[in-house]
Design an enzyme around this catalytic site. Sequence first.
Site, PDB file in Angstrom:
ATOM      1  N   GLU A 185      28.114  23.339 100.872  1.00 59.32           N
ATOM      2  CA  GLU A 185      27.312  23.299  99.685  1.00 59.32           C
ATOM      3  C   GLU A 185      28.469  22.886  98.664  1.00 59.32           C
ATOM      4  O   GLU A 185      29.192  24.036  98.195  1.00 59.32           O
ATOM      5  CB  GLU A 185      26.357  24.447  99.341  1.00 59.32           C
ATOM      6  CG  GLU A 185      25.392  24.636 100.378  1.00 59.32           C
ATOM      7  CD  GLU A 185      24.289  24.801 100.011  1.00 59.32           C
ATOM      8  OE1 GLU A 185      23.088  24.472 100.677  1.00 59.32           O
ATOM      9  OE2 GLU A 185      23.803  25.366  98.992  1.00 59.32           O
ATOM     10  N   CYS A 211      26.948  25.111  89.837  1.00 60.04           N
ATOM     11  CA  CYS A 211      27.132  23.940  90.633  1.00 60.04           C
ATOM     12  C   CYS A 211      26.338  22.787  90.037  1.00 60.04           C
ATOM     13  O   CYS A 211      26.769  21.496  89.999  1.00 60.04           O
ATOM     14  CB  CYS A 211      26.899  24.104  92.251  1.00 60.04           C
ATOM     15  SG  CYS A 211      25.418  25.003  92.269  1.00 60.04           S
TER      16      CYS A 211
HETATM   17  P1  NAD Z   1      36.725  27.196  96.219  1.00 68.74           P
HETATM   18  O1  NAD Z   1      36.449  25.984  97.377  1.00 68.74           O
HETATM   19  O2  NAD Z   1      37.884  27.375  95.625  1.00 68.74           O
HETATM   20  O3  NAD Z   1      36.498  28.657  97.268  1.00 68.74           O
HETATM   21  C1  NAD Z   1      35.359  28.928  98.116  1.00 68.74           C
HETATM   22  C2  NAD Z   1      35.563  30.014  99.189  1.00 68.74           C
HETATM   23  O4  NAD Z   1      36.366  29.264 100.041  1.00 68.74           O
HETATM   24  C3  NAD Z   1      36.384  31.025  98.646  1.00 68.74           C
HETATM   25  O5  NAD Z   1      35.817  32.146  99.387  1.00 68.74           O
HETATM   26  C4  NAD Z   1      37.590  30.871  99.119  1.00 68.74           C
HETATM   27  O6  NAD Z   1      38.440  31.981  99.419  1.00 68.74           O
HETATM   28  C5  NAD Z   1      37.566  30.227 100.242  1.00 68.74           C
HETATM   29  N1  NAD Z   1      38.626  29.168 100.851  1.00 68.74           N
HETATM   30  C6  NAD Z   1      39.620  28.460 100.167  1.00 68.74           C
HETATM   31  N2  NAD Z   1      40.425  27.872 100.772  1.00 68.74           N
HETATM   32  C7  NAD Z   1      40.096  28.077 102.119  1.00 68.74           C
HETATM   33  C8  NAD Z   1      40.392  27.604 103.483  1.00 68.74           C
HETATM   34  N3  NAD Z   1      41.222  26.828 103.585  1.00 68.74           N
HETATM   35  N4  NAD Z   1      39.695  27.865 104.506  1.00 68.74           N
HETATM   36  C9  NAD Z   1      38.542  28.858 104.552  1.00 68.74           C
HETATM   37  N5  NAD Z   1      38.241  29.199 103.224  1.00 68.74           N
HETATM   38  C10 NAD Z   1      38.770  28.726 102.199  1.00 68.74           C
HETATM   39  O7  NAD Z   1      35.428  27.310  95.313  1.00 68.74           O
HETATM   40  P2  NAD Z   1      35.164  28.201  94.228  1.00 68.74           P
HETATM   41  O8  NAD Z   1      36.095  27.944  93.074  1.00 68.74           O
HETATM   42  O9  NAD Z   1      34.919  29.634  94.805  1.00 68.74           O
HETATM   43  O10 NAD Z   1      33.783  27.665  93.856  1.00 68.74           O
HETATM   44  C11 NAD Z   1      33.355  26.794  92.788  1.00 68.74           C
HETATM   45  C12 NAD Z   1      32.956  25.331  93.433  1.00 68.74           C
HETATM   46  O11 NAD Z   1      31.885  25.815  94.332  1.00 68.74           O
HETATM   47  C13 NAD Z   1      32.600  24.423  92.510  1.00 68.74           C
HETATM   48  O12 NAD Z   1      32.973  23.215  92.840  1.00 68.74           O
HETATM   49  C14 NAD Z   1      31.059  24.514  92.493  1.00 68.74           C
HETATM   50  O13 NAD Z   1      30.348  23.452  92.245  1.00 68.74           O
HETATM   51  C15 NAD Z   1      30.831  24.716  93.905  1.00 68.74           C
HETATM   52  N6  NAD Z   1      29.402  25.380  93.964  1.00 68.74           N
HETATM   53  C16 NAD Z   1      28.493  24.597  94.845  1.00 68.74           C
HETATM   54  C17 NAD Z   1      27.329  25.305  94.940  1.00 68.74           C
HETATM   55  C18 NAD Z   1      26.210  24.596  95.757  1.00 68.74           C
HETATM   56  O14 NAD Z   1      25.050  24.883  96.124  1.00 68.74           O
HETATM   57  N7  NAD Z   1      26.342  23.274  95.872  1.00 68.74           N
HETATM   58  C19 NAD Z   1      26.875  26.587  94.510  1.00 68.74           C
HETATM   59  C20 NAD Z   1      28.224  27.252  93.935  1.00 68.74           C
HETATM   60  C21 NAD Z   1      29.266  26.723  93.729  1.00 68.74           C
END
Ligand code: NAD
Length: 457
Positions: free
Chosen positions: A229, A263
Amino acid sequence: MLTIVNPSTEDRVEQLPDDTVVTIAHKVEQAKHAQAAWANTSLAERIQVIRRFNQLLVEQAEGLASLLTAEMGKPITQARAEVQATTQRIPFFLEQVERVIQTETVLADPNSGLREQISHEPLGVVANISAWNYPYFVGTNVFIPALLTGNAVLYKPSEYAALTGQAIAHLMGQAGVPEGVFQLILGTGEVGALLLEHPLNGVFFTGSYATGCKVAAAASRHLMKVQLELGGKDPAYVCDDVDVATVAAALVDGTFYNTGQSCCAIERIYVHYRIYPEFVAHFVKRVEGLQVGDPTLETTYIGPLARRAQLQVLEHQIADAVAKGAKLAVGGYRLDRPGYFFAPAVLLDTTHAMTVMREESFGPVIGIQPVSDDAEAVQLMSDTPYGLTASVYTAQEKRARAILQQMNSGTVYWNCCDRVSPRLPWSGRGHSGVGLTLSTYGIQTFTQPKAWHLRTN
Ligand code: NAD
């Protein structure tokens, strides 16, 4: 150690020990053992445990909301609203799960004695790697149906919502989830990557497109189920037949709620040229009135950004837009005080040569662009690689449907936006993701079907 910083004061809130190669391996093993027993408990018992968890959320809502405000800067009224709305979403899963995972008989032939059935078995041990912006929503959308259907969950909250993650894990234990079934994994992205080195049965991820690609690549090594997501660049189109003041107010909220860090926040607005000046005047006036500041105050609408680094992303988008001819009508600068505060910004007369109209902002910045007709709106709304949501505001349902059916996005809205329902699937297309949560499909997604061919003779 994971250092938790309050984004509105920049004070250190707490330090937490993060997980390591050794602790992760131990938790994965524990989860594997615990999952089999959990899947064998009756559904009624699993429902009872989750109902208790929900009751604990209700009882502790105020403290949980304050914690969320302290670690990610969400204005307190919005933090409270998130916890409360979560407690209203969970009952949907409790009510639907039995029907969704019931064994189906799809053929019963009395002549041949042949029966065909589909049963729904849990996936096994799944990872839930989560974002920080709505930790209760994005977390529960995954771990509640995963647990109800008999999976064990390795839950890695974002490093920017780790205290909330810890509180959730604590409540799970208090609610009676057996040891090992719900495991908290704490740490940054590196820890998330370590978790995915294990051969799990699925990974359910919420976060950015860039990280989503890494997660999918890591998961491919063990061929586990992957759901992503991801981000969005969600458009709204305002037709020339609306009540302009009402729609402007709705779109200010759709854009700036949660300080623009949703998001499905509105990230770009197209307005029919006939009402463009009037719309812009209403919109800007309303943005000027938004209360920016201390997120612990009941009157605050815009808090700090959760992450300092995003300030620079927003500044770059604004500088790029202004250099290419946009007009900055209001805001667009850091506040002169501690904390990651950014004055909500409105850019006018934007074009698609500007990054603000094509790349996710994920903060309090919006571009508004006039269009000559519905066809141009459709073309511009479709001009990004994302496909999460799209909204149209018009007095005519037929006109809205004609536009929305052309959108390649998982969700479409007529006269509303930035809205999620537990009854409807939540899914992104293109760079916005793969798979879905919520609705009855979002329960079934945590199961795998088994096909039964049964012959009596
Ligand atoms: P992010 O991608 O920076 O991090 C998300 C999660 O992934 C965190 O827990 C992080 O620690 C982990 N992570 C980072 N690198 C990783 C790796 N290499 N392997 C495994 N895990 C890893 O995103 P964020 O800043 O936490 O969230 C913001 C983003 O999320 C925005 O783009 C937003 O639009 C999206 N979002 C989407 C939805 C949806 O339902 N579509 C909902 C909420 C947020």
